[in-house]
Design a protein around this motif. Structure first.
Motif, PDB file in Angstrom:
ATOM      1  N   UNK A 134       0.845  -1.203   0.000  1.00  0.00           N
ATOM      2  CA  UNK A 134       0.000   0.000   0.000  1.00  0.00           C
ATOM      3  C   UNK A 134       0.873   1.242   0.000  1.00  0.00           C
ATOM      4  N   UNK A 135       2.003   1.163   0.709  1.00  0.00           N
ATOM      5  CA  UNK A 135       2.900   2.322   0.748  1.00  0.00           C
ATOM      6  C   UNK A 135       3.453   2.625  -0.633  1.00  0.00           C
ATOM      7  N   UNK A 136       3.791   1.577  -1.405  1.00  0.00           N
ATOM      8  CA  UNK A 136       4.256   1.806  -2.770  1.00  0.00           C
ATOM      9  C   UNK A 136       3.182   2.422  -3.639  1.00  0.00           C
ATOM     10  N   UNK A 137       1.948   1.970  -3.453  1.00  0.00           N
ATOM     11  CA  UNK A 137       0.830   2.538  -4.217  1.00  0.00           C
ATOM     12  C   UNK A 137       0.636   4.006  -3.877  1.00  0.00           C
ATOM     13  N   UNK A 138       0.708   4.348  -2.599  1.00  0.00           N
ATOM     14  CA  UNK A 138       0.520   5.741  -2.189  1.00  0.00           C
ATOM     15  C   UNK A 138       1.641   6.626  -2.712  1.00  0.00           C
ATOM     16  N   UNK A 139       2.878   6.139  -2.634  1.00  0.00           N
ATOM     17  CA  UNK A 139       4.009   6.921  -3.138  1.00  0.00           C
ATOM     18  C   UNK A 139       3.844   7.207  -4.624  1.00  0.00           C
ATOM     19  N   UNK A 140       3.485   6.192  -5.383  1.00  0.00           N
ATOM     20  CA  UNK A 140       3.272   6.355  -6.820  1.00  0.00           C
ATOM     21  C   UNK A 140       2.135   7.332  -7.095  1.00  0.00           C
ATOM     22  N   UNK A 141       1.033   7.175  -6.375  1.00  0.00           N
ATOM     23  CA  UNK A 141      -0.143   8.015  -6.620  1.00  0.00           C
ATOM     24  C   UNK A 141       0.142   9.477  -6.305  1.00  0.00           C
ATOM     25  N   UNK A 142       0.818   9.743  -5.204  1.00  0.00           N
ATOM     26  CA  UNK A 142       1.105  11.125  -4.819  1.00  0.00           C
ATOM     27  C   UNK A 142       2.010  11.788  -5.846  1.00  0.00           C
ATOM     28  N   UNK A 159      -7.750   4.306  -2.297  1.00  0.00           N
ATOM     29  CA  UNK A 159      -7.069   3.015  -2.283  1.00  0.00           C
ATOM     30  C   UNK A 159      -8.067   1.906  -2.000  1.00  0.00           C
ATOM     31  N   UNK A 160      -8.103   0.897  -2.864  1.00  0.00           N
ATOM     32  CA  UNK A 160      -8.892  -0.302  -2.585  1.00  0.00           C
ATOM     33  C   UNK A 160      -7.958  -1.501  -2.550  1.00  0.00           C
ATOM     34  N   UNK A 161      -8.196  -2.422  -1.599  1.00  0.00           N
ATOM     35  CA  UNK A 161      -7.342  -3.599  -1.485  1.00  0.00           C
ATOM     36  C   UNK A 161      -7.909  -4.594  -0.495  1.00  0.00           C
ATOM     37  N   UNK A 162      -7.339  -5.802  -0.497  1.00  0.00           N
ATOM     38  CA  UNK A 162      -7.891  -6.848   0.367  1.00  0.00           C
ATOM     39  C   UNK A 162      -6.902  -7.362   1.410  1.00  0.00           C
ATOM     40  N   UNK A 163      -5.825  -6.603   1.656  1.00  0.00           N
ATOM     41  CA  UNK A 163      -4.878  -7.032   2.672  1.00  0.00           C
ATOM     42  C   UNK A 163      -4.034  -5.882   3.183  1.00  0.00           C
ATOM     43  N   UNK A 164      -3.288  -6.110   4.273  1.00  0.00           N
ATOM     44  CA  UNK A 164      -2.428  -5.069   4.832  1.00  0.00           C
ATOM     45  C   UNK A 164      -1.114  -4.958   4.075  1.00  0.00           C
ATOM     46  N   UNK A 165      -0.428  -3.886   4.281  1.00  0.00           N
ATOM     47  CA  UNK A 165       0.891  -3.669   3.692  1.00  0.00           C
ATOM     48  C   UNK A 165       1.833  -4.767   4.169  1.00  0.00           C
ATOM     49  N   UNK A 166       2.555  -5.431   3.240  1.00  0.00           N
ATOM     50  CA  UNK A 166       3.542  -6.426   3.666  1.00  0.00           C
ATOM     51  C   UNK A 166       4.870  -6.272   2.943  1.00  0.00           C
ATOM     52  N   UNK A 187     -10.209   4.973   1.779  1.00  0.00           N
ATOM     53  CA  UNK A 187      -9.970   3.551   1.620  1.00  0.00           C
ATOM     54  C   UNK A 187     -11.224   2.744   1.357  1.00  0.00           C
ATOM     55  N   UNK A 188     -11.062   1.704   0.526  1.00  0.00           N
ATOM     56  CA  UNK A 188     -12.124   0.752   0.234  1.00  0.00           C
ATOM     57  C   UNK A 188     -11.566  -0.649   0.507  1.00  0.00           C
ATOM     58  N   UNK A 189     -11.503  -1.059   1.778  1.00  0.00           N
ATOM     59  CA  UNK A 189     -11.003  -2.402   2.082  1.00  0.00           C
ATOM     60  C   UNK A 189     -11.991  -3.471   1.639  1.00  0.00           C
ATOM     61  N   UNK A 190     -11.483  -4.467   0.919  1.00  0.00           N
ATOM     62  CA  UNK A 190     -12.321  -5.535   0.392  1.00  0.00           C
ATOM     63  C   UNK A 190     -12.229  -6.730   1.330  1.00  0.00           C
ATOM     64  N   UNK A 191     -13.326  -7.016   2.010  1.00  0.00           N
ATOM     65  CA  UNK A 191     -13.365  -8.078   3.010  1.00  0.00           C
ATOM     66  C   UNK A 191     -14.349  -9.141   2.516  1.00  0.00           C
TER      67      UNK A 191
END
Length: 284
Positions: A134-142, A159-166, A187-191
């Motif tokens: 997620x951090x890579x996605x945010x860096x790219x988006x900004x 940001x939409x995703x189904x897991x935590x930053x790893x 955020x749009x967490x997909x559960x």
């Protein structure tokens, strides 16, 4: 010829010159919001394509965005803005070095441009990649806001995703840096699945997003717990972002219904839980 006579004759010439200059100014094109790229909102849609998302979920996710961007509620929200124009880009992401701009910045100011964006997105093939950053996605988006040709009243990363930053930088640090630069993160967490330790899922992914991912004025989390909720959730989220509405939205879908969550004043999540789960399972 005396001075008074020259002055008398010069007066009408000067008046004609001024009138001609004024006519030229009136005929010249004036700078408009379109000329300078002014928009109500600059919005990056950052969408998870990690292998934890199966093909069905990816297709539902893609179809949800295609349908939402052309829906009446979203088009009404764009039309009712101060300028009636938004700039949108669509990014797919997975690991720390896996970000791809699928649809670059596009101006949306009505049904035709919205349909063009949707068609461009729908034409792109689905793909998947490893890890979750997620951090890579945010860096790219900004970074995408820099020199994009638009001047938005607001800047938002969705940001939409189904897991935590790893993988990659700590998500909390990147989130805070984005907020300092005036970017709001929603955020749009997909559960959509039963959480599994083997798959490094989180039972409370919505709380993790609330505490570690989103931030900025009016930031919110809208969790999705059933696949049939996705399309409506995306529409609701886009309307809130475009209209700049506060995080007060109705429940989406059947019970247990996800609701919009505000940023917590007393976060309870460990923002490195994803990294820890990865280390516990793979040892690196």
């Amino acid at each position: 010829m005396g001075v008074n006579e020259r002055t008398t004759r010069r007066g009408p010439l000067r008046l004609l010159t001024l009138l001609a200059f004024a006519a030229l100014l009136a005929a010249a094109p004036r700078a408009t919001a379109a000329d300078v790229g002014q928009v109500d909102l600059e919005l990056v849609l950052a969408v998870d394509i990690s292998y934890s998302m199966d093909v069905e979920e990816q297709q539902v996710q893609r179809d949800g965005y295609v349908a939402a961007i052309t829906s009446k509620p979203v088009l009404d929200a764009i039309r009712d803005g101060l300028l009636g124009r938004v700039a949108v880009a669509y990014v797919e992401w997975a690991g720390a070095d896996e970000q791809r701009t699928v649809v670059p910045w596009r101006l949306i100011d009505g049904p035709a441009s919205a349909r063009a964006f949707a068609d461009e997105l729908a034409a792109q093939p689905l793909r998947r990649a490893y890890r979750t950053s997620i951090s890579g996605a945010l860096t790219h988006a900004v970074r995408m806001f820099e020199g994009n040709g638009y001047d938005g009243l607001r800047r938002v990363v969705d940001v939409s995703g189904d897991g935590p930053n790893n993988q990659g930088a700590p998500v909390e640090n990147v989130r805070d840096e984005a907020i300092e630069r005036g970017v709001v993160i929603n955020g749009l967490p997909l559960m959509l699945k039963r959480p599994s330790y083997a798959m490094m899922d989180l039972v409370d992914l919505d709380v993790y997003y609330r505490d570690c991912v989103v931030g900025g004025p009016g930031a919110f989390v809208l969790p999705v717990r059933a696949i049939e909720q996705f399309a409506e959730a995306v529409r609701t989220k886009l309307v809130m972002e475009i209209a700049g509405l506060p995080p007060e939205a109705p429940a989406i879908g059947p019970s247990p219904a996800p609701r919009v969550q505000r940023v917590a004043d007393d976060p309870t999540s460990s923002c490195t839980v994803g990294e820890q789960l990865w280390r516990d399972r793979f040892g690196n």
